[in-house]
Design an enzyme around this catalytic site. Structure first.
Site, short mmCIF file in Angstrom:
data_model
loop_
_atom_site.label_atom_id
_atom_site.label_comp_id
_atom_site.label_asym_id
_atom_site.label_seq_id
_atom_site.Cartn_x
_atom_site.Cartn_y
_atom_site.Cartn_z
N ALA A 253 0.86 -1.19 0.00
CA ALA A 253 0.00 0.00 0.00
C ALA A 253 0.89 1.24 0.00
O ALA A 253 2.02 1.19 0.47
CB ALA A 253 -0.88 -0.02 1.25
N CYS A 261 4.05 5.52 -17.05
CA CYS A 261 3.37 4.41 -17.72
C CYS A 261 1.99 4.10 -17.16
O CYS A 261 1.00 4.19 -17.89
CB CYS A 261 4.25 3.17 -17.65
SG CYS A 261 5.71 3.35 -18.68
N1 LIG Z 1 9.55 4.87 -19.05
C1 LIG Z 1 9.22 3.61 -18.88
O1 LIG Z 1 9.41 3.03 -17.80
C2 LIG Z 1 8.59 2.82 -20.00
C3 LIG Z 1 8.51 1.42 -19.88
C4 LIG Z 1 7.95 0.70 -20.93
C5 LIG Z 1 7.45 1.35 -22.06
N2 LIG Z 1 7.52 2.71 -22.13
C6 LIG Z 1 7.01 3.37 -23.34
O2 LIG Z 1 8.13 3.71 -24.16
C7 LIG Z 1 7.87 4.94 -24.85
C8 LIG Z 1 8.96 5.95 -24.54
O3 LIG Z 1 8.89 6.24 -23.15
P1 LIG Z 1 10.06 7.02 -22.40
O4 LIG Z 1 9.72 7.00 -20.95
O5 LIG Z 1 11.39 6.51 -22.86
O6 LIG Z 1 9.82 8.50 -22.99
P2 LIG Z 1 10.79 9.77 -22.90
O7 LIG Z 1 9.91 10.93 -22.95
O8 LIG Z 1 11.77 9.59 -21.80
O9 LIG Z 1 11.63 9.67 -24.26
C9 LIG Z 1 11.11 9.89 -25.54
C10 LIG Z 1 12.21 10.48 -26.41
O10 LIG Z 1 11.74 10.55 -27.74
C11 LIG Z 1 12.26 11.75 -28.31
N3 LIG Z 1 11.47 12.09 -29.50
C12 LIG Z 1 10.22 12.60 -29.56
N4 LIG Z 1 9.85 12.76 -30.85
C13 LIG Z 1 10.88 12.34 -31.60
C14 LIG Z 1 11.11 12.25 -33.00
N5 LIG Z 1 10.17 12.63 -33.88
N6 LIG Z 1 12.28 11.78 -33.44
C15 LIG Z 1 13.24 11.39 -32.55
N7 LIG Z 1 13.09 11.45 -31.22
C16 LIG Z 1 11.93 11.92 -30.74
C17 LIG Z 1 12.18 12.76 -27.19
O11 LIG Z 1 13.06 13.85 -27.42
C18 LIG Z 1 12.61 11.90 -26.00
O12 LIG Z 1 14.01 11.95 -25.79
C19 LIG Z 1 6.46 5.37 -24.43
O13 LIG Z 1 5.53 4.88 -25.35
C20 LIG Z 1 6.28 4.66 -23.10
O14 LIG Z 1 4.93 4.42 -22.81
C21 LIG Z 1 8.09 3.47 -21.13
#
Ligand SMILES: NC(=O)c1ccc[n+]([C@@H]2O[C@H](COP(=O)([O-])OP(=O)(O)OC[C@H]3O[C@@H](n4cnc5c(N)ncnc54)[C@H](O)[C@@H]3O)[C@@H](O)[C@H]2O)c1
Length: 434
Positions: A253, A261
């Site tokens: 809890a 996410c």
């Molecule tokens: N953070 C987590 O723990 C996690 C775990 C599993 C899945 N995900 C998924 O993975 C994906 C990314 O999450 P994150 O936490 O790494 O996001 P984040 O915001 O940390 O990173 C995304 C990156 O993409 C870049 N970006 C955006 N548009 C772009 C483009 N057109 N060309 C190149 N780069 C571009 C941004 O500048 C940024 O650095 C999401 O869909 C998220 O749901 C995240």
């Protein structure tokens, strides 16, 4: 293999560094010039244990490079991972704008047959949209793969290097072979690579996060009931977690889930269901239970201190969980807003997230260099994040430094009996107060 990862955030950077570690030549591309500039000098934009040495070593050995030149990253790749953000749109659905921008660029600049992997969390049906965007421009054949990422921030490197399972949604033997080859070094201990159709892979990610969020909200509600009826959620957790049908994990809890996410993925799943004419009542309840839970510590501070106007509180922990500097949807933000609104001044500490917090909160709260400094002049300590260094503090010093010996513990870190012996007025979640 020549691999490019587009989007170098929490996921893309971990994926890129770990794939380089197993011998691939990896280009990590991002539109954020400052981020890429820093990474070239081994300055990481995020706090993630174990990541920095991986980035440094693989850059030094030239298996890992960073670029803002997306065209170059695309032209030379045999496999491209799309790892850009999929933030919630206004209606809660996942916004595919960035994913589709990248897909269009891939179509435009690809120079050979390749595999395009969606690593970003995207709703069912997104691969078809990615495929259509690529196909509009493509001059070479391509193969789609949905490869959802299950890493946990704070354990991301470990989770990627030793996954419980790898999910691959593929529709061609080519993609299946290439992806199985890439993941073979990570599943040598026999963990499964689950090959399935693309829609099922896309759904698996949402279902996993939906289930985990459900466990958290369920336990939070049970804890709130324990508070009212005089039961102790610690015993209840052990009592149910020992049942092999239930298991121990994700039953603690706390002050509600946050992060990049669970909140957005639960929203997107509910939205996806609504668009398909299906009711997901359980998840809708999970979401509203979590919204309520994020304010629970404010109520507990109020019942501990009475009138809050003019009071000062020390806050230990800002990140949405231990092991990360990520403050996206962090319960701390809701708690801080609630306390400030009630006229409380706040001094906060976090081992990793203070820079992010400063960016978000400016001078609305004070920040302390050490967790003990935060206690000076405070009427109560509120523990929000379960960082290791908060688990066993010098309680005499805590008591001595606080104006009143009051601790409100949002993570149930401390022993109720011990708090009673110390003469601390102690309130936690779903356990008796001291
Ligand atoms: N953070 C987590 O723990 C996690 C775990 C599993 C899945 N995900 C998924 O993975 C994906 C990314 O999450 P994150 O936490 O790494 O996001 P984040 O915001 O940390 O990173 C995304 C990156 O993409 C870049 N970006 C955006 N548009 C772009 C483009 N057109 N060309 C190149 N780069 C571009 C941004 O500048 C940024 O650095 C999401 O869909 C998220 O749901 C995240």
């Amino acid at each position: 293999m020549n691999i490019s990862v587009i989007g170098t955030g929490y996921v893309g950077l971990v994926v890129g560094a770990c794939l380089a570690e197993t011998g691939n030549a990896v280009k990590c591309a991002d539109i954020d010039e400052r981020k890429i500039e820093g990474l070239r000098k081994n300055i990481l934009p995020i706090y993630e244990p174990g990541l920095e040495p991986l980035v440094e070593r693989n850059q030094k050995e030239k298996r890992l490079t960073f670029t803002t030149d997306l065209r170059d990253a695309i032209e030379n790749a045999e496999v491209i991972f799309i790892a850009v953000g999929t933030p919630p749109g206004e209606d809660g659905s996942a916004d595919l704008k960035y994913v589709l921008q990248v897909a269009t660029l891939i179509g435009r600049h690809m120079s050979r047959e390749l595999v395009i992997v969606t690593k970003s969390t995207v709703p069912v049906g997104s691969a078809a949209k990615v495929g259509a965007a690529v196909a509009k421009e493509a001059k070479f054949p391509f193969h789609l793969c949905s490869n959802p990422e299950f890493l946990k921030e704070g354990d991301a490197v470990e989770d990627f290097m030793r996954p419980d399972r790898v999910v691959l949604g593929v529709e061609s033997p080519f993609a299946r072979r290439v992806m199985s080859e890439i993941y073979a070094p990570f599943v040598r201990t026999g963990k499964p690579v689950l090959i399935m159709d693309i829609s099922s892979a896309e759904m698996t990610k949402y279902a996993a996060n939906g289930m985990l969020a459900t466990r958290i909200s369920f336990m939070n509600e049970i804890a709130n009931l324990c508070d009212k009826v005089g039961a102790n959620v610690d015993f209840v957790r052990r009592g149910i977690g020992s049942d092999s049908r239930i298991g121990q994990s994700f039953l603690f809890a706390g002050p509600g889930y946050g992060g990049s996410c669970f909140p957005k993925d639960v929203k997107a799943l509910v939205r996806m269901a609504a668009e398909s004419g299906v009711r997901l009542d359980v998840l809708a309840g999970v979401e509203s239970a979590n919204d309520r839970q994020k304010s629970i510590l404010v109520s507990k501070v109020r019942s501990a201190l009475g009138d809050l106007k003019g009071k000062r509180v020390a806050l230990w922990g800002l990140a949405f969980k231990a092991g990360t500097d990520d403050m996206r949807e962090a319960p701390a933000l809701t708690i801080i807003a609630g306390l400030l609104e009630s006229g409380v001044s706040i001094c906060a500490h976090d081992p990793a997230a203070m820079d992010h917090a400063r960016g978000l909160l400016g001078n609305r709260i004070d920040f302390a260099e050490t967790n003990y400094e935060a206690l000076e002049g405070a009427d109560a300590l509120v523990v929000v994040t379960d960082w290791n260094e908060y688990r066993h503090p010098d309680f005499e010093r805590v008591k001595r430094t606080l104006k009143q010996p009051v601790i409100v513990d949002g993570r149930n870190l401390y022993d109720v009996e011990r708090m009673r012996e110390l003469g601390v007025r102690y309130h936690s979640i779903g356990r008796p107060s001291a």
